[in-house]
Design a protein around this motif. Structure first.
Motif, short mmCIF file in Angstrom:
data_model
loop_
_atom_site.label_atom_id
_atom_site.label_comp_id
_atom_site.label_asym_id
_atom_site.label_seq_id
_atom_site.Cartn_x
_atom_site.Cartn_y
_atom_site.Cartn_z
N GLN A 153 8.29 -29.56 -27.83
CA GLN A 153 9.31 -28.54 -28.05
C GLN A 153 8.64 -27.23 -27.60
OE1 GLN A 153 10.07 -27.37 -32.13
NE2 GLN A 153 12.18 -26.81 -31.70
N THR A 174 3.12 -21.47 -40.69
CA THR A 174 2.56 -20.14 -41.01
C THR A 174 2.13 -20.02 -42.47
OG1 THR A 174 4.81 -19.36 -41.39
CG2 THR A 174 3.86 -18.88 -39.25
N ARG A 175 2.72 -20.86 -43.35
CA ARG A 175 2.34 -20.72 -44.76
C ARG A 175 0.91 -21.18 -45.01
NH1 ARG A 175 7.33 -23.76 -47.22
NH2 ARG A 175 7.38 -24.53 -45.08
N LYS A 184 -0.81 -28.58 -39.30
CA LYS A 184 -0.54 -28.80 -40.73
C LYS A 184 -0.57 -30.30 -41.08
CE LYS A 184 3.79 -27.89 -41.89
NZ LYS A 184 5.00 -27.16 -42.31
N GLU A 185 -0.06 -31.12 -40.15
CA GLU A 185 0.10 -32.55 -40.42
C GLU A 185 -1.24 -33.29 -40.47
OE1 GLU A 185 1.47 -30.87 -37.82
OE2 GLU A 185 3.34 -30.45 -38.86
N PRO A 220 9.60 -22.85 -30.90
CA PRO A 220 10.05 -23.31 -32.22
C PRO A 220 11.44 -22.77 -32.56
CG PRO A 220 8.42 -21.58 -32.49
CD PRO A 220 8.57 -21.79 -31.01
N LEU A 221 12.45 -23.43 -32.02
CA LEU A 221 13.82 -22.93 -32.19
C LEU A 221 14.52 -23.55 -33.40
CD1 LEU A 221 15.00 -22.83 -28.46
CD2 LEU A 221 14.18 -20.94 -29.87
N GLY A 222 13.76 -24.31 -34.20
CA GLY A 222 14.34 -24.86 -35.42
C GLY A 222 14.28 -26.38 -35.45
N LEU A 223 14.46 -26.93 -36.67
CA LEU A 223 14.38 -28.38 -36.88
C LEU A 223 15.45 -29.11 -36.05
CD1 LEU A 223 13.34 -30.87 -38.34
CD2 LEU A 223 14.80 -30.27 -40.29
N PRO A 276 9.36 -34.54 -36.45
CA PRO A 276 9.30 -33.19 -35.89
C PRO A 276 8.07 -32.46 -36.44
CG PRO A 276 11.36 -33.62 -37.09
CD PRO A 276 10.37 -34.65 -37.49
N VAL A 277 7.13 -32.19 -35.58
CA VAL A 277 5.87 -31.56 -36.05
C VAL A 277 5.51 -30.35 -35.19
CG1 VAL A 277 4.91 -33.61 -37.16
CG2 VAL A 277 4.50 -33.26 -34.73
N ALA A 278 6.54 -29.69 -34.68
CA ALA A 278 6.29 -28.58 -33.75
C ALA A 278 6.32 -27.22 -34.44
CB ALA A 278 7.32 -28.62 -32.62
N GLY A 279 6.51 -27.21 -35.77
CA GLY A 279 6.58 -25.93 -36.49
C GLY A 279 5.25 -25.20 -36.44
N LEU A 283 10.11 -35.79 -42.11
CA LEU A 283 9.31 -34.56 -42.10
C LEU A 283 8.01 -34.85 -42.87
CD1 LEU A 283 11.93 -31.74 -42.77
CD2 LEU A 283 11.47 -33.04 -40.69
N PRO A 284 6.89 -34.86 -42.16
CA PRO A 284 5.65 -35.29 -42.82
C PRO A 284 5.18 -34.37 -43.93
CG PRO A 284 5.40 -35.26 -40.43
CD PRO A 284 6.69 -34.58 -40.73
P1 UTP Z 1 9.15 -25.71 -41.80
O1 UTP Z 1 10.38 -25.05 -42.27
O2 UTP Z 1 8.20 -26.21 -42.85
O3 UTP Z 1 8.39 -24.72 -40.81
O4 UTP Z 1 9.58 -26.90 -40.87
P2 UTP Z 1 6.89 -24.77 -40.31
O5 UTP Z 1 6.81 -23.96 -39.07
O6 UTP Z 1 6.39 -26.18 -40.19
O7 UTP Z 1 6.05 -24.09 -41.48
P3 UTP Z 1 6.04 -22.57 -42.01
O8 UTP Z 1 7.37 -22.37 -42.73
O9 UTP Z 1 5.84 -21.64 -40.87
O10 UTP Z 1 4.87 -22.57 -42.96
C1 UTP Z 1 10.03 -28.15 -41.37
C2 UTP Z 1 9.67 -29.24 -40.37
O11 UTP Z 1 10.35 -29.01 -39.13
C3 UTP Z 1 9.42 -28.94 -38.06
C4 UTP Z 1 8.09 -28.58 -38.72
O12 UTP Z 1 6.99 -29.01 -37.92
C5 UTP Z 1 8.18 -29.30 -40.06
O13 UTP Z 1 7.83 -30.68 -39.94
N1 UTP Z 1 9.88 -27.93 -37.08
C6 UTP Z 1 10.37 -26.76 -37.53
C7 UTP Z 1 9.82 -28.20 -35.74
O14 UTP Z 1 9.35 -29.28 -35.31
N2 UTP Z 1 10.25 -27.25 -34.85
C8 UTP Z 1 10.76 -26.07 -35.26
O15 UTP Z 1 11.16 -25.26 -34.40
C9 UTP Z 1 10.82 -25.81 -36.64
#
Ligand code: UTP
Length: 300
Positions: free
Chosen positions: A106, A17-18, A28-29, A109-112, A11-14, A132-133
């Motif tokens: 995805q 933001t950090r 990020k990946e 970004p509705l969550g992991l 899952p790399v759709a986050g 989670l990479p």
């Molecule tokens: P994080 O909690 O690290 O969130 O997600 P993020 O968006 O990557 O980073 P910050 O907190 O804004 O800095 C943990 C993992 O879940 C994936 C992220 O890509 C990461 O690998 N993820 C999270 C999704 O694929 N989709 C989501 O909606 C949320």
């Protein structure tokens, strides 16, 4: 017979933001530890564990990630012409076979949990791994391989677990574990999971980190789950549901050092540790760090 684990979801759709502003234009990946992007460490770990199908759940702005795994014919022919065989081999080791990788979107970004659920049709009725990479794990035997070996005995669902200090519990999913008698070696039998509890409500000091082996039932649970903590659809909730349904969730205390490369401090720690572990860099880099620490001590 237990089914082999051959599929992994990344899952790399986050939003990452950090790491803003960097993540405005770089996924990020793709950020590098020494000279390899985070995603390469994750892929190598998955390959070592026997994974054959790599499913990426991506989002807008992640095209650099897709390009990374392609052949780069111009670069390869330049290296060949210049007789740079080592670099050519290195480059080839990053290519993925056609059809081995699938990319899914995805849309929001509705969550992991939601990101994992997006891959449900490709998973069909098989057990699968989730990596989670941004959790990078340095280990003699790669973490997912350790888990696949343990899973061959237990079946069911398995999460990677590590001990964390009480004041850090609120950053993790925390395991509620069965009494010692049911725990064998590195395996603990899980009777509950709580996402990001306050320190005094944490049921143990065992935190879940970014490696999972899951049954397809988790996808059915995700079908029904409503958003949980932080308004996101949590993978933890779907796994906790499986404890109620079938009581077959294990925590696996892996051997290795985990770095939280989703945070700035964790990323810097990993950079130093991986830099020092490289024979081609350790002398010069080690001397630099020693000098830096001496200067810092002298200034205090
Ligand atoms: P994080 O909690 O690290 O969130 O997600 P993020 O968006 O990557 O980073 P910050 O907190 O804004 O800095 C943990 C993992 O879940 C994936 C992220 O890509 C990461 O690998 N993820 C999270 C999704 O694929 N989709 C989501 O909606 C949320």
């Amino acid at each position: 017979m237990k089914k082999k684990i051959t599929k992994a979801i990344f899952p790399v759709a986050g939003l990452g933001t950090r790491f803003l502003p960097a993540t405005k234009s770089i996924p990020k990946e793709i950020m590098t530890l020494v000279d390899r992007p985070l995603i390469q460490y994750a892929i190598d770990e998955a390959r070592a564990a026997g994974i054959k199908e790599f499913i990426f759940v991506t989002s807008r702005g992640k095209s650099a990630l897709e390009d990374y795994f392609d052949h780069s014919p111009e670069l390869e022919s330049t290296l060949r012409r210049k007789d740079k065989t080592d670099l050519l081999e290195l480059l080839k080791s990053t290519n993925m076979d056609s059809g081995a990788i699938a990319y899914l979107r995805q849309n929001r970004p509705l969550g992991l949990g939601h990101a994992v659920w997006c891959a449900r049709r490709l998973i069909a009725n098989e057990p699968f791994a989730v990596i989670l990479p941004d959790d990078v794990i340095a280990a003699e035997t790669p973490c997912l391989q350790q888990m696949v070996e343990a899973h061959a005995e237990t079946g069911g669902n398995m999460v990677a677990a590590m001990e964390v200090p009480a004041d850090k519990a609120s950053a993790y999913g925390i395991l509620d574990v069965q009494k010692a008698a049911q725990n064998i070696g590195d395996l603990v039998s899980v009777k509950g999971m709580v996402e990001k509890p306050a320190a005094k409500e944490a049921p143990s000091n065992l935190a879940v980190i970014g490696r999972y082996i899951l049954t397809p039932d988790i996808m059915s649970n995700l079908n029904k789950i409503k958003s949980g903590k932080g308004g996101e659809i949590q993978l933890t909730d779907a796994i906790a549901q499986e404890i109620e349904n079938s009581n077959n969730v294990y925590g696996y205390r892996f051997k290795g050092q985990r770095y939280d490369c989703g945070s700035k401090s964790g990323f810097l720690q990993a950079t130093v540790a991986f830099g020092l572990s490289r024979p081609d860099l350790c002398d010069e880099f080690g001397d630099f760090l020693n000098d830096l620490m001496s200067m810092r001590a002298a200034a205090q």
